[in-house]
Design a protein around this motif. Structure first.
Motif, PDB file in Angstrom:
ATOM      1  N   GLY A 135       0.814  -1.205   0.000  1.00  0.00           N
ATOM      2  CA  GLY A 135       0.000   0.000   0.000  1.00  0.00           C
ATOM      3  C   GLY A 135       0.844   1.249   0.000  1.00  0.00           C
ATOM      4  O   GLY A 135       0.530   2.235  -0.686  1.00  0.00           O
ATOM      5  N   LEU A 145      -6.240   1.854  -6.776  1.00  0.00           N
ATOM      6  CA  LEU A 145      -6.292   0.420  -7.021  1.00  0.00           C
ATOM      7  C   LEU A 145      -7.029   0.182  -8.339  1.00  0.00           C
ATOM      8  O   LEU A 145      -8.148   0.664  -8.536  1.00  0.00           O
ATOM      9  CB  LEU A 145      -7.016  -0.294  -5.880  1.00  0.00           C
ATOM     10  CG  LEU A 145      -6.312  -0.241  -4.523  1.00  0.00           C
ATOM     11  CD1 LEU A 145      -7.269  -0.674  -3.415  1.00  0.00           C
ATOM     12  CD2 LEU A 145      -5.069  -1.110  -4.526  1.00  0.00           C
ATOM     13  N   PHE A 155     -13.181  -2.350  -4.541  1.00  0.00           N
ATOM     14  CA  PHE A 155     -12.808  -0.948  -4.348  1.00  0.00           C
ATOM     15  C   PHE A 155     -13.100  -0.084  -5.575  1.00  0.00           C
ATOM     16  O   PHE A 155     -12.805   1.114  -5.558  1.00  0.00           O
ATOM     17  CB  PHE A 155     -11.313  -0.863  -4.009  1.00  0.00           C
ATOM     18  CG  PHE A 155     -10.955  -1.571  -2.752  1.00  0.00           C
ATOM     19  CD1 PHE A 155     -11.094  -0.958  -1.513  1.00  0.00           C
ATOM     20  CD2 PHE A 155     -10.486  -2.882  -2.786  1.00  0.00           C
ATOM     21  CE1 PHE A 155     -10.778  -1.619  -0.344  1.00  0.00           C
ATOM     22  CE2 PHE A 155     -10.169  -3.552  -1.619  1.00  0.00           C
ATOM     23  CZ  PHE A 155     -10.317  -2.923  -0.391  1.00  0.00           C
ATOM     24  N   HIS A 159     -13.110   4.107  -3.656  1.00  0.00           N
ATOM     25  CA  HIS A 159     -11.971   4.585  -2.880  1.00  0.00           C
ATOM     26  C   HIS A 159     -11.423   5.815  -3.593  1.00  0.00           C
ATOM     27  O   HIS A 159     -11.797   6.106  -4.728  1.00  0.00           O
ATOM     28  CB  HIS A 159     -10.906   3.505  -2.696  1.00  0.00           C
ATOM     29  CG  HIS A 159     -10.113   3.168  -3.911  1.00  0.00           C
ATOM     30  ND1 HIS A 159     -10.674   2.676  -5.078  1.00  0.00           N
ATOM     31  CD2 HIS A 159      -8.782   3.253  -4.174  1.00  0.00           C
ATOM     32  CE1 HIS A 159      -9.738   2.452  -5.974  1.00  0.00           C
ATOM     33  NE2 HIS A 159      -8.568   2.808  -5.458  1.00  0.00           N
ATOM     34  N   ALA A 183     -12.149   3.435   1.406  1.00  0.00           N
ATOM     35  CA  ALA A 183     -10.690   3.432   1.480  1.00  0.00           C
ATOM     36  C   ALA A 183     -10.128   4.691   0.836  1.00  0.00           C
ATOM     37  O   ALA A 183     -10.762   5.313  -0.020  1.00  0.00           O
ATOM     38  CB  ALA A 183     -10.117   2.192   0.793  1.00  0.00           C
ATOM     39  N   LEU A 191      -2.291   3.402   2.975  1.00  0.00           N
ATOM     40  CA  LEU A 191      -3.721   3.150   2.881  1.00  0.00           C
ATOM     41  C   LEU A 191      -4.439   3.486   4.175  1.00  0.00           C
ATOM     42  O   LEU A 191      -3.888   3.337   5.267  1.00  0.00           O
ATOM     43  CB  LEU A 191      -3.974   1.679   2.549  1.00  0.00           C
ATOM     44  CG  LEU A 191      -3.294   1.131   1.297  1.00  0.00           C
ATOM     45  CD1 LEU A 191      -3.497  -0.381   1.227  1.00  0.00           C
ATOM     46  CD2 LEU A 191      -3.831   1.806   0.047  1.00  0.00           C
ATOM     47  N   THR A 193      -8.529   2.765   5.723  1.00  0.00           N
ATOM     48  CA  THR A 193      -9.832   2.162   5.463  1.00  0.00           C
ATOM     49  C   THR A 193     -10.768   2.411   6.630  1.00  0.00           C
ATOM     50  O   THR A 193     -10.335   2.638   7.762  1.00  0.00           O
ATOM     51  CB  THR A 193      -9.720   0.643   5.221  1.00  0.00           C
ATOM     52  OG1 THR A 193      -9.142   0.019   6.388  1.00  0.00           O
ATOM     53  CG2 THR A 193      -8.870   0.328   4.001  1.00  0.00           C
ATOM     54  N   TRP A 204     -11.075  -4.604   4.901  1.00  0.00           N
ATOM     55  CA  TRP A 204     -10.823  -3.707   3.769  1.00  0.00           C
ATOM     56  C   TRP A 204      -9.357  -3.328   3.684  1.00  0.00           C
ATOM     57  O   TRP A 204      -8.810  -3.202   2.582  1.00  0.00           O
ATOM     58  CB  TRP A 204     -11.697  -2.461   3.856  1.00  0.00           C
ATOM     59  CG  TRP A 204     -13.157  -2.701   3.646  1.00  0.00           C
ATOM     60  CD1 TRP A 204     -14.190  -2.170   4.365  1.00  0.00           C
ATOM     61  CD2 TRP A 204     -13.764  -3.516   2.634  1.00  0.00           C
ATOM     62  NE1 TRP A 204     -15.394  -2.606   3.885  1.00  0.00           N
ATOM     63  CE2 TRP A 204     -15.161  -3.441   2.816  1.00  0.00           C
ATOM     64  CE3 TRP A 204     -13.269  -4.312   1.601  1.00  0.00           C
ATOM     65  CZ2 TRP A 204     -16.063  -4.123   1.995  1.00  0.00           C
ATOM     66  CZ3 TRP A 204     -14.159  -5.004   0.791  1.00  0.00           C
ATOM     67  CH2 TRP A 204     -15.536  -4.902   0.986  1.00  0.00           C
ATOM     68  N   ALA A 208      -7.200  -4.333   0.508  1.00  0.00           N
ATOM     69  CA  ALA A 208      -6.568  -3.276  -0.272  1.00  0.00           C
ATOM     70  C   ALA A 208      -5.066  -3.504  -0.384  1.00  0.00           C
ATOM     71  O   ALA A 208      -4.467  -3.297  -1.450  1.00  0.00           O
ATOM     72  CB  ALA A 208      -6.858  -1.913   0.357  1.00  0.00           C
TER      73      ALA A 208
END
Length: 273
Positions: A135, A145, A155, A159, A183, A191, A193, A204, A208
């Motif tokens: 991440g 993503l 996602f 996100h 996210a 990251l 979430t 999540w 992710a």
């Protein structure tokens, strides 16, 4: 004919659906019971994250909203390793960063981001922002993503990217950047979430991080082929909700419970040897 009385070689009939067990999120009517549940899940998630390598020095926090006290959140204490945390080690901190229950310090700068996100998303129970390598690598590229796997579609259009460096003093800006999504990719950070339960927010984050890992590997190997918009949306609608995240997290939670039991046995053996 029941399975017990079926003739040899006869295929038994299907088990009635109402006899098949399927776990659902618990419903609490007592705030104290709900508080204990959230603290248990929070501490267990932190221990799991330690095993997954989502820890880097004193960085990284998971917070859970108190079910009864307004603008108060449970969080891991500053300078304590995730791997040994128990519910009784957690701190209750108000939105201004003051510890109102507990005996250790809180990382106030990092907590300020969580408090701002909780305020921006009052329906979110938990916020996760810990240190995981893929991440952070994706964030260094300033990328979202991509919908290149079934799992990443959870996602899809759900996100956001904060495409500028944001420090801990920018909690309100981070909360605005997250918007209604599950996210956020924080450029040059990593990251973040959120979820309607600790389990959902934790799943999540794990999902992710894994999606970021696959994306980076696929890009290094060649040119990934994205899933088309219609299919990505349909997949997100089916598997991108917090209930699906809660369900997906349960095998990981069973791992937490198994690790806890093993650690307890090891501690008991050590104390008697």
């Amino acid at each position: 004919m029941s399975e017990e009385t079926a003739a040899p070689g006869t295929r038994p009939g299907p088990v009635p659906v109402d006899r098949l067990r399927f776990e659902m999120p618990p419903a609490h009517t007592d705030p104290a019971e709900e508080r204990a549940h959230r603290k248990e899940r929070l501490a267990g998630t932190l221990r799991l994250f330690a095993r997954l390598g989502y820890e880097d020095g004193v960085a990284g926090h998971v917070t859970a909203r108190d079910p009864e006290l307004d603008d108060c959140y449970w969080v891991n204490p500053f300078g304590r390793a995730f791997v040994a945390l128990r519910p009784e080690d957690l701190l209750l901190v108000d939105g201004d960063g003051h510890v109102v229950q507990g005996e250790r310090r809180v990382n106030q700068l990092a907590f300020a981001v969580h408090a701002a996100v909780h305020r921006a998303r009052p329906e979110a129970v938990a916020v996760v922002r810990v240190q995981a390598p893929y991440g952070r690598a994706l964030a260094a590229l300033g990328e979202l993503l991509a919908p290149i796997t079934h799992e990443a579609c959870a996602f899809y259009e759900d996100h956001a990217l904060l495409d500028e460096y944001a420090g801990a003093q920018d909690g309100a800006r981070i909360g605005r950047a997250l918007g209604p999504y599950k996210a956020l990719v924080l450029r040059n950070h990593g990251l973040l979430t959120v979820g309607a339960s600790v389990d959902a927010a934790a799943w999540w984050f794990v999902a992710a991080e894994r999606a970021a890992q696959v994306q980076l590997i696929a890009r290094a190997a060649g040119k990934p082929v994205p899933i088309d918009h219609h299919s990505a949306v349909a997949t997100r609608e089916r598997f991108g909700g917090d209930l699906a995240a809660w369900v997906s997290y349960q095998p990981l939670w069973q791992t937490v419970a198994a690790m806890t039991a093993t650690d307890k046995v090891s501690a008991d053996v050590a104390s008697t040897s």
